[in-house]
Enzyme design. Structure first.
Site, PDB file in Angstrom:
ATOM      1  N   ILE A 263     -37.225 -23.429 -23.253  1.00 49.68           N
ATOM      2  CA  ILE A 263     -38.000 -24.204 -21.973  1.00 49.68           C
ATOM      3  C   ILE A 263     -37.079 -23.673 -20.378  1.00 49.68           C
ATOM      4  O   ILE A 263     -37.824 -23.006 -19.654  1.00 49.68           O
ATOM      5  CB  ILE A 263     -37.572 -25.373 -22.400  1.00 49.68           C
ATOM      6  CG1 ILE A 263     -38.340 -26.484 -22.678  1.00 49.68           C
ATOM      7  CG2 ILE A 263     -38.156 -26.650 -20.377  1.00 49.68           C
ATOM      8  CD1 ILE A 263     -37.872 -27.412 -23.617  1.00 49.68           C
TER       9      ILE A 263
ATOM     10  N   ASP B  24     -37.301 -36.889 -15.252  1.00 48.95           N
ATOM     11  CA  ASP B  24     -37.955 -37.780 -16.519  1.00 48.95           C
ATOM     12  C   ASP B  24     -37.459 -38.218 -17.510  1.00 48.95           C
ATOM     13  O   ASP B  24     -38.100 -38.514 -18.417  1.00 48.95           O
ATOM     14  CB  ASP B  24     -38.957 -36.348 -17.106  1.00 48.95           C
ATOM     15  CG  ASP B  24     -39.920 -36.276 -18.042  1.00 48.95           C
ATOM     16  OD1 ASP B  24     -40.509 -37.314 -17.667  1.00 48.95           O
ATOM     17  OD2 ASP B  24     -39.992 -36.160 -19.179  1.00 48.95           O
TER      18      ASP B  24
ATOM     19  N   GLU C 257     -32.805 -44.605 -20.732  1.00 43.49           N
ATOM     20  CA  GLU C 257     -34.395 -45.003 -21.049  1.00 43.49           C
ATOM     21  C   GLU C 257     -34.864 -45.526 -21.894  1.00 43.49           C
ATOM     22  O   GLU C 257     -36.091 -46.217 -22.266  1.00 43.49           O
ATOM     23  CB  GLU C 257     -34.535 -43.826 -20.744  1.00 43.49           C
ATOM     24  CG  GLU C 257     -34.092 -42.513 -22.032  1.00 43.49           C
ATOM     25  CD  GLU C 257     -34.858 -41.918 -22.206  1.00 43.49           C
ATOM     26  OE1 GLU C 257     -35.313 -40.603 -20.636  1.00 43.49           O
ATOM     27  OE2 GLU C 257     -35.926 -41.418 -23.255  1.00 43.49           O
TER      28      GLU C 257
ATOM     29  N   HIS D  49     -40.111 -39.962 -19.394  1.00 42.18           N
ATOM     30  CA  HIS D  49     -40.064 -38.700 -20.667  1.00 42.18           C
ATOM     31  C   HIS D  49     -41.121 -38.774 -20.687  1.00 42.18           C
ATOM     32  O   HIS D  49     -41.791 -38.877 -22.312  1.00 42.18           O
ATOM     33  CB  HIS D  49     -39.962 -39.993 -21.202  1.00 42.18           C
ATOM     34  CG  HIS D  49     -38.857 -39.222 -22.026  1.00 42.18           C
ATOM     35  ND1 HIS D  49     -37.725 -38.985 -22.897  1.00 42.18           N
ATOM     36  CD2 HIS D  49     -39.352 -37.702 -22.990  1.00 42.18           C
ATOM     37  CE1 HIS D  49     -36.724 -37.750 -24.041  1.00 42.18           C
ATOM     38  NE2 HIS D  49     -37.932 -37.194 -23.676  1.00 42.18           N
TER      39      HIS D  49
HETATM   40  P1  NAD Z   1     -33.084 -24.168 -26.283  1.00 40.30           P
HETATM   41  O1  NAD Z   1     -32.278 -24.415 -27.850  1.00 40.30           O
HETATM   42  O2  NAD Z   1     -34.297 -23.205 -26.661  1.00 40.30           O
HETATM   43  O3  NAD Z   1     -32.257 -23.879 -25.212  1.00 40.30           O
HETATM   44  C1  NAD Z   1     -31.277 -24.325 -25.027  1.00 40.30           C
HETATM   45  C2  NAD Z   1     -30.246 -24.146 -23.882  1.00 40.30           C
HETATM   46  O4  NAD Z   1     -29.353 -24.455 -24.111  1.00 40.30           O
HETATM   47  C3  NAD Z   1     -29.674 -22.823 -24.837  1.00 40.30           C
HETATM   48  O5  NAD Z   1     -29.708 -21.816 -24.951  1.00 40.30           O
HETATM   49  C4  NAD Z   1     -27.728 -23.614 -24.967  1.00 40.30           C
HETATM   50  O6  NAD Z   1     -27.058 -22.335 -25.003  1.00 40.30           O
HETATM   51  C5  NAD Z   1     -27.669 -23.867 -23.806  1.00 40.30           C
HETATM   52  N1  NAD Z   1     -26.242 -24.700 -23.187  1.00 40.30           N
HETATM   53  C6  NAD Z   1     -25.629 -25.472 -24.817  1.00 40.30           C
HETATM   54  N2  NAD Z   1     -24.975 -26.519 -23.768  1.00 40.30           N
HETATM   55  C7  NAD Z   1     -25.686 -26.316 -22.773  1.00 40.30           C
HETATM   56  C8  NAD Z   1     -24.794 -26.062 -21.479  1.00 40.30           C
HETATM   57  N3  NAD Z   1     -23.410 -27.248 -21.340  1.00 40.30           N
HETATM   58  N4  NAD Z   1     -24.945 -26.309 -20.830  1.00 40.30           N
HETATM   59  C9  NAD Z   1     -25.577 -24.696 -19.607  1.00 40.30           C
HETATM   60  N5  NAD Z   1     -26.668 -24.289 -21.029  1.00 40.30           N
HETATM   61  C10 NAD Z   1     -26.441 -25.238 -22.102  1.00 40.30           C
HETATM   62  O7  NAD Z   1     -33.710 -25.843 -26.292  1.00 40.30           O
HETATM   63  P2  NAD Z   1     -35.205 -26.281 -25.520  1.00 40.30           P
HETATM   64  O8  NAD Z   1     -36.465 -26.201 -26.123  1.00 40.30           O
HETATM   65  O9  NAD Z   1     -35.351 -25.226 -24.190  1.00 40.30           O
HETATM   66  O10 NAD Z   1     -34.885 -27.756 -25.148  1.00 40.30           O
HETATM   67  C11 NAD Z   1     -34.005 -27.535 -24.132  1.00 40.30           C
HETATM   68  C12 NAD Z   1     -33.551 -29.556 -24.010  1.00 40.30           C
HETATM   69  O11 NAD Z   1     -34.779 -29.713 -23.135  1.00 40.30           O
HETATM   70  C13 NAD Z   1     -33.961 -30.092 -25.110  1.00 40.30           C
HETATM   71  O12 NAD Z   1     -32.271 -30.356 -25.667  1.00 40.30           O
HETATM   72  C14 NAD Z   1     -34.179 -31.449 -24.648  1.00 40.30           C
HETATM   73  O13 NAD Z   1     -33.323 -31.879 -24.569  1.00 40.30           O
HETATM   74  C15 NAD Z   1     -34.960 -31.252 -24.045  1.00 40.30           C
HETATM   75  N6  NAD Z   1     -36.967 -31.413 -23.837  1.00 40.30           N
HETATM   76  C16 NAD Z   1     -37.233 -32.775 -23.457  1.00 40.30           C
HETATM   77  C17 NAD Z   1     -38.119 -32.768 -23.457  1.00 40.30           C
HETATM   78  C18 NAD Z   1     -38.506 -33.755 -22.322  1.00 40.30           C
HETATM   79  O14 NAD Z   1     -40.622 -34.636 -23.235  1.00 40.30           O
HETATM   80  N7  NAD Z   1     -38.496 -34.153 -21.196  1.00 40.30           N
HETATM   81  C19 NAD Z   1     -38.996 -32.153 -24.605  1.00 40.30           C
HETATM   82  C20 NAD Z   1     -38.722 -31.608 -24.910  1.00 40.30           C
HETATM   83  C21 NAD Z   1     -36.988 -30.996 -24.850  1.00 40.30           C
END
Ligand code: NAD
Length: 331
Positions: free
Chosen positions: A155, A258, A263, A295
Site C-alpha cells: 500500500i 480511517d 474503533e 475503516h
Molecule cells: P505490507 O506487508 O505489504 O507492508 C507493510 C510494510 O510495513 C512492510 O514493508 C513492513 O516492513 C513495514 N513495517 C513493519 N513495521 C514497521 C515499522 N515499525 N515502521 C515502518 N514500517 C514498518 O502490508 P500492506 O498490504 O501495505 O498493508 C499495510 C497495512 O495497512 C496493514 O498491515 C493494515 O494494517 C493496513 N490496512 C488497512 C486497510 C483499511 O481498510 N484501512 C486495509 C488494508 C490494510
C-alpha cells in the site's frame, strides 16, 4: 466446509455468496463480532471467518479449539487481533488476505489528504447553505512538498507513486527496505528527517507490539508545524490523546483517520440514534481540520471481490489438507 462468518454486513454476504458459487462451502453469517461473549456461536464450526475488530485472543482461541475449530480465516490483511502464538500452540491455522487491492487503501489515503488540505468537507457543507465565502478554506500545493510514507510495503508503494505523480518529493521509513520503493524515485530517510521535513505523513505499516503508538507526543512535537497526518493503517499506531493535544496547540496542521484505537466500539454500525460516550473521539471530530472515515479504505468492489474469493479459496485449501497459500506463521 461449515464456516461461521462473524461481523458480517449485507455487502459481505453478497460478495461471499457470489464467491462461494465456485467453492461450495456452507456459510453461516453472524452480525456479531467474534469475542468471548459470542464464542458459543462458533461451536461445531471447523472454520471461522473474521474481520478487523473481531477478537481472537488466547481465551477465544482456546474456546474455538474446544468447539472443534481448526482454521481462522481473516477477511483482511492486518492480523493484530489474533494471538498467533496461542493459535500455533493450539494447532489452529490462521490465514489472511495478503494482497487484494493496495490501490483501494492508497487511493483512500490520498482522497482524505486532498479533502483535508483543500477543506472539501467544509466547502461541501458551506455551499449547501449558500455560503460561498472562501475564508478559512486555503490549502497548499502538493506539488513541490515532501510526503513521507511510514511502511513501504504494497500500500505504501502505491501511495508513494500517487504522491510522486503530484510532484512531491517522497521519503520513506521501513525497517525492511524495498528496492521497488526506491525504483519509483522515492528515497529512504531516517525518522528524524521525516519529522523535520515532511509536509505530509502517511502511515502504512502493520500494528505490532513494537510500534504501538509509534506516533506519540514526542514524534508529533518533532513533526514540522502545520504538517498533515493520515492514518489508514491501524488505530493503535497513533496515540489519539497526544494527537488531540497537537491539534489543540495548532502544531499538527490536520489529521485524517480511517482507523481509530477504540474503533471496535464504534465502527461498522449506525450509532446515529445513540449517545457516543467516547469523549476522545467526540473531541477529535469536533476539530474542523480532522476528517474521520469508519475503516472504509478497503471498501471498493475490486477489493471486496478479491477478499471474498481469496478467503473461501483458503478454506478450500484447508478442507483439502493442501498447503495454505495465505497462512500467517509465527516469525
Ligand atoms: P505490507 O506487508 O505489504 O507492508 C507493510 C510494510 O510495513 C512492510 O514493508 C513492513 O516492513 C513495514 N513495517 C513493519 N513495521 C514497521 C515499522 N515499525 N515502521 C515502518 N514500517 C514498518 O502490508 P500492506 O498490504 O501495505 O498493508 C499495510 C497495512 O495497512 C496493514 O498491515 C493494515 O494494517 C493496513 N490496512 C488497512 C486497510 C483499511 O481498510 N484501512 C486495509 C488494508 C490494510
Amino acid at each position: 466446509m461449515k464456516i461461521a462468518v462473524f461481523s458480517t454486513q449485507p455487502y459481505d454476504r453478497q460478495f461471499l455468496d457470489a464467491a462461494n458459487a465456485a467453492e461450495g462451502h456452507e456459510l453461516h453469517y453472524f452480525d456479531m463480532a467474534l469475542g468471548l461473549e459470542s464464542i458459543a456461536l462458533a461451536a461445531g464450526f471447523e472454520a471461522v471467518c473474521i474481520f478487523v475488530n473481531d477478537v481472537a485472543d488466547a481465551n477465544v482461541l482456546e474456546a474455538l479449539r474446544a468447539g472443534g475449530t481448526g482454521l481462522v480465516a481473516l477477511r483482511c490483511t492486518g492480523f493484530n487481533n489474533v494471538d498467533l502464538a496461542a493459535a500455533s500452540r493450539l494447532g489452529i491455522k490462521v490465514v489472511r488476505v495478503v494482497d487484494y487491492s493496495p490501490y483501494s487503501v492508497a487511493e483512500h489515503a490520498v482522497a482524505l489528504l486532498l479533502a483535508l488540505n483543500r477543506k472539501t468537507h467544509r466547502a461541501y457543507n458551506r455551499t449547501r447553505d449558500s455560503n460561498f465565502s472562501l475564508d478559512g478554506l486555503m490549502g497548499f500545493d502538493f506539488h513541490g512538498k515532501t510526503a513521507a510514507v511510514v511502511g513501504t510495503g504494497k500500500i505504501g508503494r502505491v501511495f508513494a507513486r500517487i504522491m510522486l505523480g503530484f510532484g512531491c518529493e517522497v521519503i520513506g521509513y521501513d525497517p525492511f527496505r524495498s528496492a521497488e520503493f526506491e525504483a519509483l524515485g522515492a528515497r529512504y530517510a531516517p525518522p528524524g528527517e521525516i519529522g523535520a521535513n515532511a509536509d505530509i505523513v502517511s502511515l502504512h505499516c502493520p500494528l505490532t507490539a513494537e510500534n504501538h503508538h509509534i506516533v506519540n507526543a514526542g514524534t508529533l512535537a518533532r513533526m514540522k508545524r502545520g504538517a498533515l497526518l493520515v492514518n489508514t493503517s491501524r488505530g493503535g499506531l497513533l496515540d489519539t490523546d497526544a494527537a488531540v493535544q497537537a491539534l489543540k496547540s495548532g502544531h499538527l496542521g490536520g489529521l485524517a483517520l480511517d482507523v481509530y484505537e477504540q474503533e471496535g466500539d464504534l465502527f461498522f454500525r449506525d450509532l446515529s440514534s445513540t449517545i457516543v460516550t467516547d469523549d476522545v473521539f467526540q473531541r477529535l471530530i469536533s476539530f474542523s481540520n480532522v476528517i474521520v472515515t469508519g475503516h472504509q479504505a478497503f471498501f471498493t468492489r475490486e477489493a471486496i471481490g478479491t477478499i471474498s474469493e481469496t478467503t473461501l479459496r483458503s478454506v478450500s485449501e484447508f478442507a483439502r489438507k493442501a498447503p495454505l497459500s495465505n497462512e500467517i506463521r509465527l516469525a
